[in-house]
Scaffold this motif. Structure first.
Motif, PDB file in Angstrom:
ATOM      1  N   LEU A  77       0.823  -1.213   0.000  1.00  0.00           N
ATOM      2  CA  LEU A  77       0.000   0.000   0.000  1.00  0.00           C
ATOM      3  C   LEU A  77       0.857   1.262   0.000  1.00  0.00           C
ATOM      4  O   LEU A  77       0.506   2.255  -0.640  1.00  0.00           O
ATOM      5  CB  LEU A  77      -0.936  -0.012   1.212  1.00  0.00           C
ATOM      6  N   ILE A  78       1.989   1.217   0.719  1.00  0.00           N
ATOM      7  CA  ILE A  78       2.888   2.373   0.743  1.00  0.00           C
ATOM      8  C   ILE A  78       3.520   2.585  -0.629  1.00  0.00           C
ATOM      9  O   ILE A  78       3.686   3.730  -1.078  1.00  0.00           O
ATOM     10  CB  ILE A  78       3.969   2.190   1.819  1.00  0.00           C
ATOM     11  N   SER A  79       3.851   1.508  -1.317  1.00  0.00           N
ATOM     12  CA  SER A  79       4.388   1.657  -2.671  1.00  0.00           C
ATOM     13  C   SER A  79       3.332   2.247  -3.602  1.00  0.00           C
ATOM     14  O   SER A  79       3.644   3.043  -4.488  1.00  0.00           O
ATOM     15  CB  SER A  79       4.874   0.309  -3.202  1.00  0.00           C
ATOM     16  N   LEU A  80       2.080   1.862  -3.383  1.00  0.00           N
ATOM     17  CA  LEU A  80       0.970   2.436  -4.160  1.00  0.00           C
ATOM     18  C   LEU A  80       0.858   3.937  -3.889  1.00  0.00           C
ATOM     19  O   LEU A  80       0.715   4.739  -4.835  1.00  0.00           O
ATOM     20  CB  LEU A  80      -0.334   1.729  -3.796  1.00  0.00           C
ATOM     21  N   VAL A  81       0.935   4.325  -2.618  1.00  0.00           N
ATOM     22  CA  VAL A  81       0.861   5.745  -2.251  1.00  0.00           C
ATOM     23  C   VAL A  81       1.999   6.520  -2.884  1.00  0.00           C
ATOM     24  O   VAL A  81       1.800   7.620  -3.435  1.00  0.00           O
ATOM     25  CB  VAL A  81       0.894   5.910  -0.709  1.00  0.00           C
ATOM     26  N   PHE A  82       3.199   5.950  -2.835  1.00  0.00           N
ATOM     27  CA  PHE A  82       4.354   6.627  -3.425  1.00  0.00           C
ATOM     28  C   PHE A  82       4.154   6.848  -4.927  1.00  0.00           C
ATOM     29  O   PHE A  82       4.378   7.949  -5.442  1.00  0.00           O
ATOM     30  CB  PHE A  82       5.622   5.810  -3.191  1.00  0.00           C
ATOM     31  N   SER A  83       3.746   5.814  -5.632  1.00  0.00           N
ATOM     32  CA  SER A  83       3.565   5.917  -7.082  1.00  0.00           C
ATOM     33  C   SER A  83       2.485   6.938  -7.442  1.00  0.00           C
ATOM     34  O   SER A  83       2.684   7.800  -8.302  1.00  0.00           O
ATOM     35  CB  SER A  83       3.198   4.545  -7.666  1.00  0.00           C
ATOM     36  N   GLY A 112      15.879  11.710 -11.288  1.00  0.00           N
ATOM     37  CA  GLY A 112      16.771  10.874 -10.493  1.00  0.00           C
ATOM     38  C   GLY A 112      16.156   9.502 -10.345  1.00  0.00           C
ATOM     39  O   GLY A 112      15.070   9.229 -10.849  1.00  0.00           O
ATOM     40  N   GLY A 113      16.847   8.648  -9.649  1.00  0.00           N
ATOM     41  CA  GLY A 113      16.351   7.296  -9.466  1.00  0.00           C
ATOM     42  C   GLY A 113      15.375   7.193  -8.316  1.00  0.00           C
ATOM     43  O   GLY A 113      15.517   7.861  -7.300  1.00  0.00           O
ATOM     44  N   GLU A 114      14.362   6.355  -8.504  1.00  0.00           N
ATOM     45  CA  GLU A 114      13.417   6.072  -7.417  1.00  0.00           C
ATOM     46  C   GLU A 114      13.822   4.836  -6.630  1.00  0.00           C
ATOM     47  O   GLU A 114      13.281   4.566  -5.562  1.00  0.00           O
ATOM     48  CB  GLU A 114      12.002   5.837  -7.969  1.00  0.00           C
ATOM     49  N   VAL A 115      14.784   4.072  -7.159  1.00  0.00           N
ATOM     50  CA  VAL A 115      15.067   2.753  -6.619  1.00  0.00           C
ATOM     51  C   VAL A 115      15.611   2.800  -5.198  1.00  0.00           C
ATOM     52  O   VAL A 115      15.011   2.242  -4.264  1.00  0.00           O
ATOM     53  CB  VAL A 115      16.042   1.983  -7.533  1.00  0.00           C
ATOM     54  N   THR A 116      16.741   3.466  -4.987  1.00  0.00           N
ATOM     55  CA  THR A 116      17.308   3.538  -3.637  1.00  0.00           C
ATOM     56  C   THR A 116      16.388   4.267  -2.666  1.00  0.00           C
ATOM     57  O   THR A 116      16.256   3.836  -1.510  1.00  0.00           O
ATOM     58  CB  THR A 116      18.703   4.180  -3.672  1.00  0.00           C
ATOM     59  N   ALA A 135      10.243  -5.338  -0.477  1.00  0.00           N
ATOM     60  CA  ALA A 135       8.799  -5.393  -0.741  1.00  0.00           C
ATOM     61  C   ALA A 135       8.236  -4.083  -1.281  1.00  0.00           C
ATOM     62  O   ALA A 135       7.384  -4.091  -2.174  1.00  0.00           O
ATOM     63  CB  ALA A 135       8.056  -5.798   0.523  1.00  0.00           C
ATOM     64  N   VAL A 136       8.672  -2.953  -0.740  1.00  0.00           N
ATOM     65  CA  VAL A 136       8.170  -1.666  -1.234  1.00  0.00           C
ATOM     66  C   VAL A 136       8.630  -1.446  -2.671  1.00  0.00           C
ATOM     67  O   VAL A 136       7.868  -0.977  -3.524  1.00  0.00           O
ATOM     68  CB  VAL A 136       8.637  -0.516  -0.322  1.00  0.00           C
ATOM     69  N   PHE A 137       9.881  -1.805  -2.947  1.00  0.00           N
ATOM     70  CA  PHE A 137      10.372  -1.712  -4.325  1.00  0.00           C
ATOM     71  C   PHE A 137       9.591  -2.648  -5.240  1.00  0.00           C
ATOM     72  O   PHE A 137       9.259  -2.301  -6.368  1.00  0.00           O
ATOM     73  CB  PHE A 137      11.860  -2.045  -4.360  1.00  0.00           C
ATOM     74  N   CYS A 138       9.281  -3.840  -4.739  1.00  0.00           N
ATOM     75  CA  CYS A 138       8.511  -4.812  -5.515  1.00  0.00           C
ATOM     76  C   CYS A 138       7.134  -4.268  -5.861  1.00  0.00           C
ATOM     77  O   CYS A 138       6.681  -4.379  -7.001  1.00  0.00           O
ATOM     78  CB  CYS A 138       8.384  -6.118  -4.731  1.00  0.00           C
ATOM     79  N   GLY A 139       6.462  -3.672  -4.885  1.00  0.00           N
ATOM     80  CA  GLY A 139       5.135  -3.125  -5.125  1.00  0.00           C
ATOM     81  C   GLY A 139       5.141  -2.005  -6.145  1.00  0.00           C
ATOM     82  O   GLY A 139       4.190  -1.843  -6.918  1.00  0.00           O
ATOM     83  N   ALA A 140       6.227  -1.232  -6.174  1.00  0.00           N
ATOM     84  CA  ALA A 140       6.310  -0.091  -7.091  1.00  0.00           C
ATOM     85  C   ALA A 140       6.730  -0.491  -8.491  1.00  0.00           C
ATOM     86  O   ALA A 140       6.526   0.276  -9.446  1.00  0.00           O
ATOM     87  CB  ALA A 140       7.292   0.947  -6.542  1.00  0.00           C
ATOM     88  N   THR A 141       7.323  -1.686  -8.649  1.00  0.00           N
ATOM     89  CA  THR A 141       7.810  -2.118  -9.960  1.00  0.00           C
ATOM     90  C   THR A 141       7.114  -3.373 -10.476  1.00  0.00           C
ATOM     91  O   THR A 141       7.289  -3.738 -11.646  1.00  0.00           O
ATOM     92  CB  THR A 141       9.324  -2.394  -9.913  1.00  0.00           C
ATOM     93  N   GLY A 190       2.287   1.783 -10.340  1.00  0.00           N
ATOM     94  CA  GLY A 190       3.730   1.598 -10.320  1.00  0.00           C
ATOM     95  C   GLY A 190       4.449   2.841 -10.787  1.00  0.00           C
ATOM     96  O   GLY A 190       3.836   3.797 -11.276  1.00  0.00           O
ATOM     97  N   ILE A 191       5.761   2.830 -10.633  1.00  0.00           N
ATOM     98  CA  ILE A 191       6.559   3.998 -11.008  1.00  0.00           C
ATOM     99  C   ILE A 191       6.802   4.046 -12.508  1.00  0.00           C
ATOM    100  O   ILE A 191       7.123   5.105 -13.047  1.00  0.00           O
ATOM    101  CB  ILE A 191       7.899   4.025 -10.246  1.00  0.00           C
TER     102      ILE A 191
END
Length: 327
Positions: free
Chosen positions: A123-129, A207-211, A242-248, A285-286
């Motif tokens: 859900l946090i990865s969803l919010v970020f995206s 910039g990168g979102e990954v790190t 997991a957060v990276f997984c949710g965003a990608t 996703g991003i």
């Protein structure tokens, strides 16, 4: 230090764009150009993070959700391995390692807590995206000049730094990630890192979102560990992937990356975290150009050949029609 963005995501994009340029120069067909693109992404990912196996799978998995093109598996693996060797052996770059120290034995109780945490990670990865895409849209709507947009975005970030009273949310925030594994962090560190990164990217800074996503996940895992009664470094490692997984939407690559970074001990938990976050993040996703071959859940129908951007647009239109019908 700059805004809250990384360099790693940019390296992956550079690898992909270089491969695309090479394909056009050599005038290869569309099928081979796609394979070159996969190799470019894999080479960039493997070399930057020191995870050659995950890099190979990421290149295969990221282009289309729910579909992996195995015909590019060997070229992608070679590209990722070579990229990693060039970085570590030729350039002498040492990758950062994080230590989990103690992983709990597999049990139903711990697995249940991991599932709950992983839902939050997704859900946090969803919010970020969604927040990042929203801010990009709002910045572009308010400021017609890219220079003015970036200038005002810079002032906002600078002001926020003074308001929060720390610079630890700028740049890669590697010390913040490190503290998630072997130190103490503030309870809302994950939220501040999320806000800073979304504001930076929304203002047009590339910039990168990954790190930053790694940082958001690790700090969130550290925070949830106190609530769920789990070892903080253990849950930080799960949040990291997991957060990276949710965003990608790349669960297999993230699972393998977890093993390469943190070891095979607790692999079951790494797999649970990746899969649950993947499902919880929905079709967001991003990477908005990511295609959807198979819907994540059967209850959600996705048009053939749709991308994440297509799904987002369809949701917006449906919402507008509901408003019109209600009025």
């Amino acid at each position: 230090m700059g805004g809250s963005a990384g360099r790693e995501g940019t390296a992956i994009q550079m690898g992909g764009s270089l491969a695309e340029t090479l394909g056009r120069t050599l005038r290869v067909n569309a099928k081979d150009r796609k394979m070159l693109l996969i190799c470019g992404i894999s080479g960039g990912f493997g070399s930057i993070f020191g995870t050659p196996i995950a890099g190979a799978v990421f290149g295969l998995e990221v282009l289309t959700i729910g579909l992996i093109s195995y015909e590019a598996l060997i070229p992608a693996f070679i590209a990722s391995m070579v990229g990693n060797l060039v970085t570590t052996s030729f350039w002498g770059v040492q990758h950062i390692h994080f230590h989990v120290n103690a992983v709990p034995d597999f049990s139903l109780g711990v697995a249940t807590k991991v599932v709950l945490a992983s839902i939050i990670f997704g859900l946090i990865s969803l919010v970020f995206s969604e927040l990042t895409h929203f801010l990009k849209k709002m910045y572009a709507k308010i400021f017609k000049s890219p220079m003015l947009k970036s200038a005002c975005g810079s002032l906002l970030i600078i002001g926020l730094v003074y308001a929060v009273g720390t610079r630890e949310y700028l740049g890669l925030s590697v010390p913040l990630i490190q503290s998630s594994f072997d130190g103490e962090i503030t309870m809302l560190a994950f939220l501040w890192k999320l806000i800073f990164t979304s504001l930076t990217l929304g203002a047009g800074f590339q910039g990168g979102e990954v790190t930053p996503l790694f940082g958001i996940g690790a700090t969130l895992g550290h925070t949830l560990a106190g609530v769920l009664g789990l070892h903080a470094p253990f849950l930080a490692s799960l949040g990291f992937i997991a957060v990276f997984c949710g965003a990608t939407s790349t669960p297999i690559a993230c699972f393998i990356m977890g093993i390469e970074l943190f070891g095979a001990e607790g692999a079951e938990y790494l797999f649970i975290a990746s899969i649950v976050s993947y499902l919880a993040s929905g079709h967001t996703g991003i990477y908005t150009s990511q295609k959807i071959a198979i819907s994540k859940v059967q209850s959600v129908q996705v048009p053939e050949g749709a991308t994440l951007m297509t799904v987002k647009e369809l949701k917006t239109r449906a919402s507008e029609r509901q408003k019109d019908n209600g009025s």
